[in-house]
Every structure is written in C-alpha cells, then in structure tokens.
Design an enzyme around this catalytic site. Structure first.
Site, PDB file in Angstrom:
ATOM      1  N   ASP A 143       0.695  -1.171   0.245  1.00 40.64           N
ATOM      2  CA  ASP A 143       0.275  -0.143   0.056  1.00 40.64           C
ATOM      3  C   ASP A 143       0.839   1.253  -0.015  1.00 40.64           C
ATOM      4  O   ASP A 143       0.209   2.404  -0.104  1.00 40.64           O
ATOM      5  CB  ASP A 143      -1.022  -0.067   1.218  1.00 40.64           C
ATOM      6  N   ASP A 447     -10.346  -6.828  11.231  1.00 40.29           N
ATOM      7  CA  ASP A 447     -10.408  -8.209  11.477  1.00 40.29           C
ATOM      8  C   ASP A 447     -11.388  -8.558  12.377  1.00 40.29           C
ATOM      9  O   ASP A 447     -12.138  -9.511  12.124  1.00 40.29           O
ATOM     10  CB  ASP A 447      -8.654  -8.712  12.054  1.00 40.29           C
TER      11      ASP A 447
END
Length: 737
Positions: A143, A447
């Site tokens: 990223d 998550d």
C-alpha cells in the site's frame, strides 16, 4: 451397518472439551453471587448516604462486573482440537480429489516501518510450503507503492530458485531463511553455506537500497530496469499512486534450479486517489480478493501480516483437515491459527504475547461458534466473502465469482488488464464491497469486525492450535509503539460498539448471549478506562484526605472485597498457567492492563469522541517493526522504553506519583496511630501499595535512569505539576464526600 466393501475414512481431526470446564462453571456461580452482594451494598449506600465518590465507585464496579461476566463466555465450553495431516493424502485419494489451490495475501504499507526483508522472509517461508507449488499463489500488497518493496521481492524471486529446492530436499522445518540461518542446526552444511552466502548478499543489497531511500542503478539487472521503466510514475507517497501489478514468478513458466515448477509470486499495489477513501488494510485485502479472483481464484485464501512468517511447512495440510470435512465445510468460513511472537524477552514486559486474546479465548469461542478472525494466520473459504452460507451474493463481475475457473495465464494481457480494472480506486463505488461482500469496512479493527460480521451471517470458524506454532511474528519493543497500536484498536472497537451492528444489540440477536458477550468483551475494552482511572485516583485522594470509602477490617463486607479481588486474580492466573504461561508474564500482563487503561484506552476514547464530533480525523498508523540495537538491548534486559514525550505517559505518571504519596501517608498513619485507628483506610492503603508495586518501571524511568529510554523530563514535570494541583485541591478546598 456398513457393507463389506465400505471402509471408514481415516480421522482428520478431533476435538475435546477442556477438563477445567466444570470448575469454570462452579467458579462462575460463586463469583457471580459475590458480585451480586457487592452491587447490593453499592445500591444500599447510594440510597442511604449518596455521594459523588460512591456514585463513581458504583459505576466503576458495574462496568467491571459486566466485563467479568463477558469474560465467562470464554470459559463456558472451551475446546482443544487436534489434526491428523498424515491422513489427508489417503482421504483425498479415496474421494478422487486433489489438493485445492491456495492464494496467500501478504500486506505491507511502509518500507521504513515494515522493512522489506521482513516481507521477503514471510513470502519465502510460504512459497516453501510442503505443498504442490503449482497450487500456490503469493500476492504481496504494497500500500506504500514503493520501489524498495518491489526491488526486495524481485531479489527474493531469484533467491527462491535456490531456497525452495534446498528446503524440499533437506526436509527443512524452518523455511523462513532468516530463522533458519539464525538457528543452530543446519541440514546440509555445504549447501547451507552457498544458500547463506546468497541470502546475505541479497540482504545487503535490499538493506543498502533502503538506507539510501531509493534503488541504486548498480543493483538493477536488465529485467528490473525494464520493469521500473514501465512504472515511471512510481513514487514514495502512499496516498496517491496508480495500480501496479507485476508477476515476478509464474508456475507455468518458471522453474527452480532442480527443474521443479515454482509458485506464483505477484506484487500488487492498488490505485490510490484523494478522491476515493482507500479504507486502510480492509481496502487492500478487498483489492487482493478481486485481483486474485481474476488471476488464480483459488478456493482457499490465507491472509498474513508482512512480519508473520511460516514456522511449519505442514500448516496448509493442517488447515485442509477441516476444509475436507463435509460436515463442517458448508458453514465454515475460516480456520484461524494463533498469533505467536518470537523474540519476546523473558518476562514479556509489554505483554505483547496477548495470550488471552490469541490463545486462551479462541478456544472458548471455538466451543461456541468459532474464534474471531485476528487479521493474520487465517485460512478463508473464498465463498465466505460473498454472503452467508445460504444467502449467496452474486458479485458484479462474473470473473469474481468464487466458482469461476481461470483458464488464461496470469501474465496474459487480458488477465492483467482486468486485474488492473478491479483494483482501481473508484471500482468499489456502489458495488457492496466492504458492506455485503469481502472484508468489512466501518472499523479500524477490520479483522475483529469482519470475523464478527461473518459469524452474524451464519458462518462459523475453527481454531487450529498445533504444538509447533504455525506462524511466528514480530512484536513492538517500545511502550509507545504498543500503546499507539492499542489506541488504534480502541478506536476500531468503539466503531463497532456504537454502530448499528453493535455486539450488544445486533450481535445478541444474531449470535445469542454467550457469543455476543464474547465479542462484547473486546468491544468494551476502551470503556475500561473509566473504572481503571477511578480506582487509580479516587481511593488514593480520599486516603490523603483521611476519608474512608471502603469497609473497615472489622466489617464483614471487608471479606467480600478481598474475596472478589483475590478470586478474580487467582482464577486468571490459573487459566494463564494452564496454557503454559509463566507467573512473571501473567504479572506483567495485569500491569499492562492498568497502564493501557490510563493511556491507550483513555486516549482511544478521546480520539473517537473528537472524531465523532468532527473535531479531528483518525488515521491508520502502521506499527513499526524496525528494531534498533540499543532499544533491543534494553528490551532484552526487561527495561521499559519511554524515551518520547507522549501525552499518553502523563496520566500513568500522575497515578504513579499520587499512589506513592498516598501509600506513604497511609503507612505512616498505621505506624503512628495504630491499626485500630486506621482500619477504615486499610483497603485504600493496600490498593495504593498494589499500584505502587506495579508502577516501579515508572519510578525507575522518572528518577533512577539516565539512558535514552528514561521518562522525558518534560513529561515528569508536567505529571508532577498536575498531580500536585490535584492533591492541593483535595486537601485544601474539596471534600470528596
């Protein structure tokens, strides 16, 4: 009855309820009864002699009581599983099947906080799995869009041609090169010397490029020059860059030095634009879901952090022991392995291990609907990204369907063009990604939120906890890094708790009481700053004023407080020791719980409140994995690292000073006036002494140390000034009651 020609399939896995379960349930009843009496006393006190201090203590004990109650969901039906990967081949052959393909996602975002060599070692460790290489595809998501990371992976691709056959031919267990070459055992010293020389040469080139901040021409061969020439828009600004997809290895054409095929290795960096929110790590994972679907579309997906390397080449086969069970597969979204960390100091002073979060509690959740997804070391069924088990959601592009078969090479022009299109920054607009498909948006802890939402949709999970850790990762070695990571978690947990999908409402309806409580246990972590702050200051300030807020020693209620305190701590210690923990690590874990309550929990709540009011904007800070030699030395010695003038250090320093002052005054009072005259303040003196013992690293850092990790003088002076003001107000002008 089975016919004469029918044979029973070999066992792939078993599960057993932990033997302490009965004791757990008895303990729940006894402790809950004691809590009921405590709340009765608080209510009686509020009605008969109401005061601000009694109200604060009541609220604090309500929160702590609910926190304790939510913890019991993990103890109600904990189970331990065992896999038999040696039987897998027989089962597959008997059923006429073959090993399924596996797509592995590795996420990184900043080459300076997450050194490329860590990503390289993680990639090489999973490329060397004891698994058909043509079935493996490794996708590295960068990223940061950094040439440094791409350069490191290109170097890794060349080294892999030698490393993979070496591991295979010598049955190496440590298939992470860094871990293997740092070990004391070598399978073949002559071959090892050649591989080590190649590895060290690669490491020098990568780290030299990182130090210079760019890839020097001297390091680039012809192939690399051609690749970098294509990406002339490469820059080091993670906020804006184009989509980059580079196939570094393709199993259809690349071979290692022994002539065997190699796994696919693909470098990706999704397009980022200021016009579209990139959704942090969840956005990167969703981009990988789509890119991998276009290129390989394996039915199973493994997600890994860039610093979490494989420690067991049999891990995939362990996971497959569950994916090949037809009884649980239809509703099984994922198989979660625990996060285990290497390099922790003896006492794990920052409790980076998170034994409860990553090892103890998942066994408890596994006995209900399955563990939570913890962001790494998790094998997903790709189908789980497209609606619930009985509510399949058709993606907008047929090539993204989980049952789509890719028939063209991953490096073909058509495949690459389509992969680029689904990675575009505007692609997700109005398409349901992050809300009904893929990894879920709406929380900085993607998550936790994704695992929670998947289970709300009807999916279940499995916790796989083998003796040999499946993955090993790095942990923060400075207190500020750990607290910054924790503060981000607190922001994300509040996102969930205060959303329409709150664990207290939506979760209760979809998951039932016990599982809802399990997720709520984490969601209310930030709110624990209230009781921790109250108990860190209120009894101590009352002690300085000579005001008793707890029962006297002669009062029967005194025994209730002692029982609740000792009972909770002893039970937690027992659970810790039963899972191969040590007393010193348990002790440090409860100390860090107090420290976090006065820092990351508190500031996480503040950040969330300010951002909700539109006063500030939250970001996703990448936790640094860089380890300085001096820092590492102090960490190995068990010395707390402060060193930076962070506002998060101020409340804990104030608490340390006020508790020390109140404990000294209380102790002198007992000596000078006698125990009988001080019996109403004994619990407050004990509490102050308990906090003082836990605050020793703070006293040491403020007064006795001269190294770079000591508490900054600025923070010590600010904390001392604020603590003095607080004490003067209490002693001179303010009566708590």
């Amino acid at each position: 009855m089975e016919g004469p020609n029918k044979t029973k399939s070999p066992l792939l896995h078993t599960q057993n309820i932990l033997p302490q379960t009965t004791f757990n349930r008895i303990y729940m009843v006894v402790h809950a009864t004691a809590l009921t009496f405590l709340l009765y006393r608080h209510t009686h006190t509020l009605f008969n002699s109401p005061s601000f201090s009694s109200f604060l203590l009541f609220i604090s004990d309500i929160i702590l009581g609910f926190y304790w109650a939510s913890t019991q969901s993990f103890l109600f039906r904990p189970i331990r599983r065992r896999e038999f990967p040696g039987n897998l081949k027989t089962v597959i052959s008997k059923e006429g099947k073959e090993y399924p393909a596996l797509d592995i996602f590795i996420c990184t975002a900043d080459p300076y906080k997450e050194p490329p060599m860590g990503t390289v070692n993680t990639a090489l460790s999973v490329m060397a799995y004891d698994y058909p290489p043509e079935k493996l595809s490794i996708y590295v998501s960068d990223d940061g869009g950094s040439q440094l990371t791409l350069f490191a992976l290109m170097e890794a691709a060349k080294f892999a041609r030698h490393w993979l056959p070496f591991c295979r031919e010598n049955n190496v267990m440590d298939r992470c090169p860094e871990a293997y070459f740092n070990s004391v055992f070598y399978a073949n010293r002559s071959l090892e010397a050649d591989n080590m020389k190649m590895y060290e040469s690669m490491k020098v080139r990568v780290e030299d490029a990182l130090e210079r901040g760019r890839v020097e021409e001297a390091h680039i061969d012809v192939e690399m020059q051609q690749i970098f020439a294509k990406w002339t828009t490469f820059n080091f600004t993670p906020q804006i860059h184009p989509t980059i997809i580079e196939v570094l290895l393709a199993s259809l054409k690349d071979r290692d030095v022994s002539g065997e095929v190699m796994p696919n290795l693909i470098y990706t960096s999704r397009e980022k634009s200021k016009a579209h929110h990139h959704r942090f790590k969840a956005g990167a994972l969703n981009a990988l879901v789509r890119i991998s679907a276009i290129m390989t579309n394996a039915p199973i997906v493994l997600t890994l952090d860039c610093d979490m390397y494989s420690n067991d080449p049999q891990t995939v086969k362990r996971a497959l022991c569950y994916f090949f069970d037809p009884e649980i597969l239809p509703t099984m979204a994922y198989v979660q392995f625990p996060q285990i960390f290497h390099g922790l100091n003896r006492g794990d002073i920052y409790f980076s291990e998170h034994k409860r979060l990553f090892q103890i509690h998942p066994m408890g959740m596994d006995g209900l609907l399955g563990p939570n997804y913890v962001g790494t070391g998790c094998f997903f069924q790709r189908r789980a990204f497209f609606g619930g088990p009985s509510t399949y959601i058709q993606p907008e592009c047929p090539e993204l369907c989980p049952d789509h078969v890719v028939k063209k090479p991953i490096g073909s022009q058509e495949i690459l063009e389509l992969a680029h299109s689904v990675a575009a920054s505007h692609y997700e607009n109005h398409k349901g990604w992050g809300s009904t498909m893929g990894f879920y948006y709406g929380s900085l802890v993607e998550d936790y939120y994704t695992g929670y939402r998947l289970q709300c949709e009807g999916w279940k999970g499995v916790f796989c906890y083998p003796e040999r850790p499946a993955f090993l990762g790095d942990s923060p070695i400075t207190l500020i890094d750990l607290l910054s990571q924790s503060k981000r978690w607190m922001n994300g947990l509040l996102d969930v708790l205060c959303s329409r999908y709150s664990t207290l409402t939506f979760g209760l309806q979809r998951l039932g009481l016990l599982m809802s409580f399990a997720y709520t246990y984490y969601a209310i972590w930030p709110i624990l700053c209230i009781p921790i702050t109250v108990y860190a200051f209120l009894p101590q300030l009352a002690l300085l004023s000579g005001i008793s807020i707890f029962p006297k020693i002669s009062d029967p209620w005194f025994l209730l407080y002692i029982f609740l305190f000792i009972g909770a701590y002893e039970k937690d210690l027992l659970d810790f020791l039963l899972e191969k923990g040590t007393f010193i690590r348990w002790y440090n874990s409860q100390r860090m719980w107090m420290i976090c309550g006065l820092s990351s929990f508190l500031f996480g709540c503040l950040d969330y409140t300010l951002s909700s009011l539109g006063i500030s904007v939250r970001g996703f800070d990448v936790t640094s994995k860089v380890q300085d030699d001096e820092l590492s030395k102090r960490y190995d010695q068990g010395t707390f690292e402060f060193g930076v003038a962070s506002p998060m250090f101020i409340p804990m320093s104030m608490a340390a000073l006020i508790n020390l002052l109140s404990f000294i005054k209380g102790s002198f009072g007992v000596i000078s006036r006698g125990l009988d005259n001080m019996e109403g303040l004994i619990l407050q003196i004990i509490l102050s002494g308990f906090v003082v013992i836990n605050c020793w690293p703070l006293y040491e850092a403020m007064v006795f140390r001269n190294d770079n990790g000591r508490m900054p003088t600025k923070i010590t002076l600010i904390a001392a000034f604020l603590a003095s003001i607080m004490c003067l107000i209490v002693l001179g002008h303010y009566s708590i009651d």
